[in-house]
Design a protein around this motif. Structure first.
Motif, mmCIF file in Angstrom:
data_model
loop_
_atom_site.group_PDB
_atom_site.id
_atom_site.type_symbol
_atom_site.label_atom_id
_atom_site.label_comp_id
_atom_site.label_asym_id
_atom_site.label_seq_id
_atom_site.Cartn_x
_atom_site.Cartn_y
_atom_site.Cartn_z
ATOM 1 N N THR A 137 1.716 -4.240 -6.478
ATOM 2 C CA THR A 137 2.165 -4.315 -5.190
ATOM 3 C C THR A 137 3.622 -3.996 -5.217
ATOM 4 N N LYS A 154 7.169 -3.990 -2.814
ATOM 5 C CA LYS A 154 7.770 -4.484 -1.858
ATOM 6 C C LYS A 154 9.007 -4.075 -1.577
ATOM 7 N N ARG A 182 8.433 -4.653 3.725
ATOM 8 C CA ARG A 182 7.261 -3.944 3.791
ATOM 9 C C ARG A 182 6.656 -4.227 2.299
ATOM 10 N N GLU A 183 5.192 -4.267 2.545
ATOM 11 C CA GLU A 183 4.470 -4.498 1.314
ATOM 12 C C GLU A 183 3.374 -3.536 1.214
#
Length: 434
Positions: free
Chosen positions: A365, A367, A371-372
């Motif tokens: 993930t 970040k 935003r991700e």
């Protein structure tokens, strides 16, 4: 002077005509990026004749064109987001530029014949000019948002004068030049002044730069003629400096980019002109276009960077610049199915994004700035802002030394984080900016 040949490589012209409608951004990436918020990008508009287009004899593919405008674009990308719109037209003269700008001001599509007489040109050259003329409304929009406007114009205006020199003795040629040059110079300067006023109106926020002329002729023509030609170039350059001061008094700021002096003494290196070998094309070589780019860049950036092409045979994956810095890593970038992959830790380090790793689900993930982006090893989808999107080639594990590294698709991650991704095919290099 920059006199453009009227008959050109048909293969190249067809390629240029097909792709001649100017496009503002050349973003490249394997995945479609989500709709992004507006960003400030440094917008370059190049217009004028075939010098701005980047023409060279013998080039057969538009993708192989790499002129001064392309080099300026690369330098802009080293400073942040950038866009390039190129409206260079083969054979364009000052009067044709006047009509093109008038069409832009009226947001009216034009044809090449409405710009100027193209009857003596190769049909493919006319087709390329047709595409530029039809883009007059787009030119208006490009100029309205431009930060930098570069212009090369005038070489074709002096073509007849130079053609008249062919076959004459030094004395005859000098007399011919002295008799007609001043009149042509005054007409050229008058038209250029009017065109620069129009550009100032159409591009009110832009720095406007116009190049002077160069002579492609070396001392092979004899000392007297060589001296006369360069004295003429110096006279033209001085005239443009006067024009700059005159426009400044009107509140119209213009930079004169002095090319003539830079080419003097290096004509054989900087141009293709070589009458001994029967080569009469006077366009710049790659070294000549590099000189143009440096001259145009000087008023904009304190330093100019020449980016060397990456060896595609030795390194199938492109060289990568992220936020203006060359990516250097022991984890070699990989190319799979025309998709560039980097180790996920390298992407996180280069972008400054927060990286989380779920070892149970093998999911990374990223970040950054609200935003991700999520993707799992082997998955054929990527999750951007909670929305699943198809992924052409999934992330995978690769052994690097004694370690297993997770490799992820570079463009998918960076575009998901709202970066601009631009691939320059001529350099085999990707530029990524936030």
């Amino acid at each position: 002077m920059m006199i453009q040949a009227r008959r050109r490589s048909a293969a190249l012209l067809v390629a240029l005509a097909v792709g001649a409608v100017p496009v503002a951004a050349h973003a490249a990436g394997e995945q479609t990026a989500p709709t992004a918020a507006a960003h400030d990008a440094f917008k370059i508009v190049s217009l004028g004749d075939s010098i701005s287009l980047g023409y060279e004899p013998g080039v057969t593919r538009a993708a192989d064109i790499y002129g001064y405008a392309d080099r300026l674009y690369v330098n802009a990308l080293l400073h942040g987001r950038a866009e390039l719109a190129n409206y260079g037209a083969l054979g364009l003269q000052s009067a044709g530029l006047t009509r093109l700008l008038a069409g832009a001001a009226e947001s009216r599509k034009l044809t090449a014949d409405e710009l100027q007489d193209y009857s003596a040109y190769d049909p493919a050259a006319k087709a390329q000019a047709d595409a530029v003329a039809a883009g007059a409304p787009a030119l208006r929009d490009s100029l309205a948002d431009a930060d930098l406007v570069t212009l090369t114009i005038g070489g074709n205006d002096f073509a007849a004068l130079v053609r008249d020199l062919v076959g004459k003795t030094d004395a005859d040629a000098t007399a011919s030049f002295e008799k007609t040059f001043d009149e042509k110079l005054n007409n050229y300067a008058e038209q250029l002044q009017a065109n620069l006023r129009t550009l100032h109106i159409l591009a009110p926020q832009a720095r406007i730069e116009v190049a002077d002329q160069y002579s492609p002729v070396s001392k092979i023509v004899g000392d007297a003629m060589y001296a006369e030609l360069n004295a003429t170039i110096a006279k033209l350059s001085a005239k443009l400096d006067e024009l700059k001061n005159s426009l400044a008094a009107e509140g119209v700021a213009v930079d004169i980019v002095h090319i003539g002096g830079a080419f003097q003494g290096k004509e054989a290196l900087y141009t293709h002109f070589s009458p001994v070998f029967g080569v009469t094309d006077i366009h710049p070589t790659q070294a000549g276009y590099e000189t143009f780019a440096r001259a145009f860049a000087a008023p904009v950036w304190p330093e100019y960077t020449e980016v060397a092409p990456s060896d595609k045979a030795a390194n199938p994956a492109p060289t990568v610049y992220i936020k203006g810095k060359l990516l250097t890593t022991k984890n070699k970038p990989q190319l799979k199915s025309n998709t560039t992959f980097l180790a996920l830790s390298d992407i996180a380090a280069a972008t400054g994004a927060e990286l989380q790793w779920d070892n149970k689900t093998k999911t990374a993930t990223f970040k950054q700035n609200g935003r991700e982006v999520k993707l799992a090893i082997g998955a054929k989808t990527i999750v951007i802002g909670g929305v699943k999107q198809a992924l052409n080639v999934p992330a995978y594990l690769q052994t690097v030394g004694k370690e297993s590294k997770t490799y992820v698709p570079l463009a998918a991650i960076t575009q998901g984080l709202d970066y601009q991704v631009v691939y320059q095919a001529k350099l085999h290099t990707a530029f990524i900016n936030s």
